[in-house]
Design an enzyme around this catalytic site. Structure first.
Site, PDB file in Angstrom:
ATOM      1  N   LYS A  84      41.455 -12.914  -7.191  1.00  0.00           N
ATOM      2  CA  LYS A  84      42.563 -11.990  -6.946  1.00  0.00           C
ATOM      3  C   LYS A  84      42.067 -10.936  -5.976  1.00  0.00           C
ATOM      4  CE  LYS A  84      46.752 -10.475  -7.901  1.00  0.00           C
ATOM      5  NZ  LYS A  84      47.158 -10.285  -9.317  1.00  0.00           N
TER       6      LYS A  84
ATOM      7  N   SER B  92      43.432  -7.690  -2.992  1.00  0.00           N
ATOM      8  CA  SER B  92      44.499  -6.946  -2.338  1.00  0.00           C
ATOM      9  C   SER B  92      44.938  -7.723  -1.100  1.00  0.00           C
ATOM     10  CB  SER B  92      43.995  -5.562  -1.910  1.00  0.00           C
ATOM     11  OG  SER B  92      43.451  -4.856  -2.993  1.00  0.00           O
TER      12      SER B  92
ATOM     13  N   THR C 237      45.815  -2.542  -0.957  1.00  0.00           N
ATOM     14  CA  THR C 237      47.104  -2.432  -0.290  1.00  0.00           C
ATOM     15  C   THR C 237      47.648  -1.016  -0.447  1.00  0.00           C
ATOM     16  OG1 THR C 237      47.472  -4.765  -0.771  1.00  0.00           O
ATOM     17  CG2 THR C 237      49.390  -3.490  -0.083  1.00  0.00           C
ATOM     18  N   ALA C 238      47.292  -0.333  -1.540  1.00  0.00           N
ATOM     19  CA  ALA C 238      47.705   1.055  -1.736  1.00  0.00           C
ATOM     20  C   ALA C 238      47.177   1.949  -0.617  1.00  0.00           C
ATOM     21  CB  ALA C 238      47.208   1.552  -3.094  1.00  0.00           C
TER      22      ALA C 238
ATOM     23  N   HIS D  27      48.624   0.550 -11.014  1.00  0.00           N
ATOM     24  CA  HIS D  27      48.465  -0.003 -12.365  1.00  0.00           C
ATOM     25  C   HIS D  27      49.242   0.798 -13.411  1.00  0.00           C
ATOM     26  CE1 HIS D  27      45.825  -2.555 -10.298  1.00  0.00           C
ATOM     27  NE2 HIS D  27      44.685  -1.940 -10.520  1.00  0.00           N
TER      28      HIS D  27
END
Length: 278
Positions: free
Chosen positions: A55, A57, A109-110, A148
């Site tokens: 997993k 980003s 990505t944030a 989150h």
């Protein structure tokens, strides 16, 4: 065949991979060696070549598109799922390089969204996502990009909301926001990729058929232990695009790539992201 698999400790991932981790689904002849890490740790380890499947980003995935493929299942994208830009003091806005904004990792990505929408507005400091709200509460920074479980608990922490970065993305693109996805090394044989994808799809379907069964696994790794909050997280981040990205998901990835490149956040000439099997 051993598959080095890295996933995040986020409730949506521990929900999705619960049946795989507990071997409640057929591993289809594969031998999964599983590590659970913070998302930026996953990004760093993927760059280092430590995982076959992980997993990551979508910011990191864009930079690794020449080495990896996005698997159809396991992604987190949608409407109303974006990171929140929070302030230590209500009413404060990012408008000075003397201010500090905390972000949850250079390749998340944030961070990419903050750079897209607030270019060169403040200084940036990268910290583990779970440190952001405590540091804001202590006045150690002016702003923080929250991801989150914090999306559901920030108000109880006495923080201010500057902007929902996901809502901004949606209004400008009309696309669901692509946060993170499951990528696999291009060097893996196609037959192996098919088996990996099949196991992950089975694990997700298992969880969706018996949602409460995954709660002990989710609780084991979560920052937030309230079961209601954990399931809110699943409701938000696990959806039809988690089962299969499809053309809508692929278009969202293309939008992210184009906008990041146009803003100079990504180097020019990068390989486009490819979804396996498409």
């Amino acid at each position: 065949m051993k598959i080095r698999l890295g996933i995040s400790t986020c409730p949506n991932d521990t929900f999705t991979f619960h049946a795989l981790m507990e071997r409640l689904v057929d591993w289809r002849g594969l031998d999964f060696e599983i590590e659970l890490l913070d998302i930026q740790q996953l990004n760093d380890r993927l760059f280092a070549g430590d995982f076959d499947v992980a997993k990551t980003s979508f910011h990191a995935a864009l930079l690794l598109a020449d080495q990896t493929l996005v698997l159809p299942s396991g992604s987190a994208l949608g409407f109303g799922v974006g990171p929140l830009l929070l302030s230590a003091r209500e009413g404060q806005v990012p408008d000075s390089l003397s201010q500090m904004t905390l972000c949850p990792g250079r390749h998340t990505t944030a961070t990419l969204l903050f750079q897209l929408f607030y270019p060169q507005k403040t200084e940036l400091q990268q910290v583990v996502f779970s440190q952001i709200m405590p540091m804001l509460r202590r006045g150690e920074a002016d702003f923080g990009v929250c991801i989150h479980e914090g999306r559901f608990t920030w108000q109880s922490e006495g923080l201010g909301l500057v902007e929902d970065l996901g809502t901004r993305w949606e209004s400008e693109t009309g696309c669901p926001l692509p946060l993170g996805g499951l990528v696999a090394r291009r060097s893996l044989p196609d037959e192996t990729l098919a088996r990996v994808q099949g196991v992950i799809h089975d694990s997700l379907c298992f969880a969706m058929a018996d949602r409460s069964a995954a709660i002990p696994t989710m609780r084991r790794y979560a920052q937030e232990f309230n079961d209601e909050v954990l399931m809110q997280h699943v409701d938000l981040y696990v959806n039809d695009w988690t089962v299969d990205l499809g053309p809508v998901g692929a278009n969202a990835l293309s939008q992210l790539s184009q906008r990041a490149a146009a803003s100079g956040i990504l180097p020019s000439g990068l390989e486009p992201l490819q979804v396996w099997g498409r």
